[in-house]
Scaffold this active site. Structure first.
Site, PDB file in Angstrom:
ATOM      1  N   MET A  15       0.840  -1.188   0.000  1.00 48.87           N
ATOM      2  CA  MET A  15       0.000   0.000   0.000  1.00 48.87           C
ATOM      3  C   MET A  15       0.879   1.243   0.000  1.00 48.87           C
ATOM      4  O   MET A  15       1.982   1.234   0.504  1.00 48.87           O
ATOM      5  CB  MET A  15      -0.941   0.014   1.217  1.00 48.87           C
ATOM      6  N   ASN A  16       0.307   2.305  -0.614  1.00 47.99           N
ATOM      7  CA  ASN A  16       0.917   3.604  -0.345  1.00 47.99           C
ATOM      8  C   ASN A  16      -0.168   4.608   0.037  1.00 47.99           C
ATOM      9  O   ASN A  16      -0.895   4.325   1.008  1.00 47.99           O
ATOM     10  CB  ASN A  16       1.909   4.050  -1.420  1.00 47.99           C
ATOM     11  N   ASP A  17      -0.314   5.716  -0.614  1.00 46.26           N
ATOM     12  CA  ASP A  17      -1.110   6.837  -0.089  1.00 46.26           C
ATOM     13  C   ASP A  17      -2.516   6.445   0.381  1.00 46.26           C
ATOM     14  O   ASP A  17      -3.229   5.726  -0.323  1.00 46.26           O
ATOM     15  CB  ASP A  17      -1.347   7.900  -1.168  1.00 46.26           C
ATOM     16  N   GLN A  28      -3.794   3.537  -2.097  1.00 44.48           N
ATOM     17  CA  GLN A  28      -3.063   3.096  -3.279  1.00 44.48           C
ATOM     18  C   GLN A  28      -2.544   1.679  -3.023  1.00 44.48           C
ATOM     19  O   GLN A  28      -1.916   1.424  -1.987  1.00 44.48           O
ATOM     20  CB  GLN A  28      -1.902   4.058  -3.548  1.00 44.48           C
ATOM     21  N   TRP A  33       5.613  -1.107  -5.507  1.00 40.84           N
ATOM     22  CA  TRP A  33       4.767  -0.105  -6.141  1.00 40.84           C
ATOM     23  C   TRP A  33       4.569  -0.446  -7.620  1.00 40.84           C
ATOM     24  O   TRP A  33       5.514  -0.789  -8.320  1.00 40.84           O
ATOM     25  CB  TRP A  33       5.402   1.286  -5.984  1.00 40.84           C
TER      26      TRP A  33
HETATM   27  N1  DQQ Z   1       1.431   8.396  -5.029  1.00 41.56           N
HETATM   28  C1  DQQ Z   1       2.009   9.708  -5.073  1.00 41.56           C
HETATM   29  C2  DQQ Z   1       0.935  10.529  -5.685  1.00 41.56           C
HETATM   30  C3  DQQ Z   1       0.356   9.629  -6.703  1.00 41.56           C
HETATM   31  C4  DQQ Z   1       0.416   8.298  -6.028  1.00 41.56           C
HETATM   32  C5  DQQ Z   1       2.440  10.169  -3.708  1.00 41.56           C
HETATM   33  C6  DQQ Z   1       0.768   7.161  -6.960  1.00 41.56           C
HETATM   34  O1  DQQ Z   1       1.390  11.729  -6.262  1.00 41.56           O
HETATM   35  O2  DQQ Z   1      -0.969   9.971  -7.072  1.00 41.56           O
HETATM   36  O3  DQQ Z   1       3.001   9.148  -2.951  1.00 41.56           O
HETATM   37  O4  DQQ Z   1       0.750   5.933  -6.267  1.00 41.56           O
END
Ligand code: DQQ
Length: 444
Positions: free
Chosen positions: A1-3, A19, A27
């Protein structure tokens, strides 16, 4: 996971979209994952909310965005790639099925004359009977920018100009994940700044479409807290989650079979002198287990104090230190008995700065080793009251009334569990320490 994405309390339940790469612990191929909670403690995974559509403007990924309620329907405003465009999707009442707007993209790209290095991530609000949003961007050779748009219906958007743009020497080239919101009698614009990859905010007055910040500061002093987003919950609290990035290699993430974590939800507040501060939601106090308390423990200079029963890798600490004449006070966490691994959290008494020294956090040479520091915003000389949460690889620090810090630690040794306290320059006093072992959330 991210954002974290699309944060919303809907019909009483907290929905956290994020995300997500369903293909593995790295990623790529970005979808929107979905988790839900009644109490901010127990989270249930729900099916993936949005996937890239091979024939759509989000074929290359469903990048970050937010949720709004439009006439009783929850909608996502998000970024489709590539190129980076603004898209819209509508949820069913349970927020399980998402229908992308057939006219996507609703904004096909930034104004061409900006030479924008990016055009992504969305903060949407209602004002004067219209929808407004800012989109993260930048202006070539100048610096980051939050581009301001207005719409009657979330579909037709008119560009109003930058809500704010910066000088790249001061505030970076590109602003990701803008979040613009009122707090107290001021507004804050929270930004994830490239290429630095740190989170900052502007704060100041907002009147009739004009944002006039009088402050630019770090929101979080940790190296790994990034891309945060907020929601206002039914209790009126402005809650923030951030992505706690990995400080280890992609190979290590794939080997671990997971990557990225969410911070503990934080309540944001504006201080009387116009700074943003944060503390963990009180809901997490329910995780507190075995408790030790110590009072008035002398901290002789340059000599670490260890206390019986104060150790572990799932801890909730509340630390009060009266610095006396000391120049620095602090604590070490996740320490090996022989000192071969330790992470040092230092508070500089005169300047109110916090530093996190990860240079000896791990015997694994491939993990991040750095010394990260910044201003908490606290006036110099004040006693230090801080909450420290340790959850295995996650370290979150909340100086009371100051800027927090979220980061990651990867000690290799099973016995890197020690905690110690110190003062430098002159004696100080650990006036009070509460140490709780943190339990896992109760099973639903
Ligand atoms: N993660 C970035 C954002 C983008 C997203 C920031 C892509 O700018 O939308 O971590 O995974």
């Amino acid at each position: 996971m991210n954002d974290p994405n699309g944060l919303i309390q809907w019909r009483g339940r907290y929905h956290l979209f994020y995300q997500h790469n369903p293909a593995g612990a790295f990623w790529g191929d970005i979808h929107w994952g979905h988790a839900v909670s009644d109490d901010l403690l127990r989270w249930e995974h729900l099916p993936i909310a949005m996937a890239p559509d091979p024939d759509g403007p989000d074929a290359g990924g469903c990048f970050s965005g937010c949720a709004v309620v439009d006439d009783g329907v929850v909608k996502f405003v998000y970024t489709g790639v590539d190129p980076q465009v603004c898209c819209l999707a509508a949820g069913d009442p349970d927020l399980l099925t998402w229908t992308k707007h057939p006219g996507n993209p609703v904004i096909a790209g930034p104004p061409e004359d900006l030479g924008a290095p990016g055009f992504r991530d969305h903060s949407v609000w209602r004002e004067d009977g219209h929808w407004h949003q800012v989109i993260g961007s930048g202006i070539a050779d100048r610096g980051g920018a939050a581009l301001h748009y207005r719409s009657p219906d979330l579909i037709d958007w008119e560009y109003l100009g930058p809500l704010l743009s910066g000088d790249r020497a001061e505030s970076g080239e590109m602003w990701e994940c803008p979040d613009f919101f009122p707090l107290g009698d001021r507004h804050a614009l929270v930004l994830s700044v490239l290429p630095e990859k740190r989170v900052h905010y502007f704060a100041g007055a907002y009147h009739e479409g004009r944002f006039s910040p009088d402050r630019y500061s770090r929101l979080d002093l940790g190296a790994e807290f990034y891309a945060p987003q907020t929601l206002v919950d039914d209790a009126g609290r402005r809650l923030m989650w951030g992505w706690l990035r990995e400080g280890r290699t992609v190979d290590a993430q794939i080997a671990a079979d997971w990557s990225g974590a969410m911070s503990v939800p934080r309540i944001l507040a504006m201080t009387a002198d116009g700074r943003l501060t944060a503390h963990p939601v009180p809901e997490i106090d329910a995780l507190r287990g075995r408790h030790e308390r110590f009072e008035d423990q002398a901290l002789p200079p340059d000599e670490d104090l260890r206390l019986p029963g104060v150790e572990g890798d799932c801890l909730d600490l509340r630390v009060e230190i009266d610095p006396g004449g000391a120049t620095e006070v602090g604590l070490r966490v996740r320490c090996a008995p022989d000192g071969s691994e330790e992470t040092t959290i230092t508070y500089t008494v005169t300047g109110g700065a916090l530093s996190i020294d990860r240079r000896r956090s791990s015997l694994d040479a491939t993990v991040e080793r750095d010394l990260e520091s910044g201003s908490t915003g606290l006036p110099g000389g004040t006693p230090l009251v801080q909450r420290v949460l340790i959850d295995r690889s996650v370290l979150e620090i909340f100086p009371e009334g100051g800027a927090p810090a979220g980061t990651r630690l990867y000690p290799t040794r099973a016995d890197s569990l020690g905690i110690s306290f110190f003062a430098r320059g002159a004696p100080a006093c650990l006036t009070r320490l509460d140490c709780w072992q943190m339990n896992s959330p109760p099973v639903a």
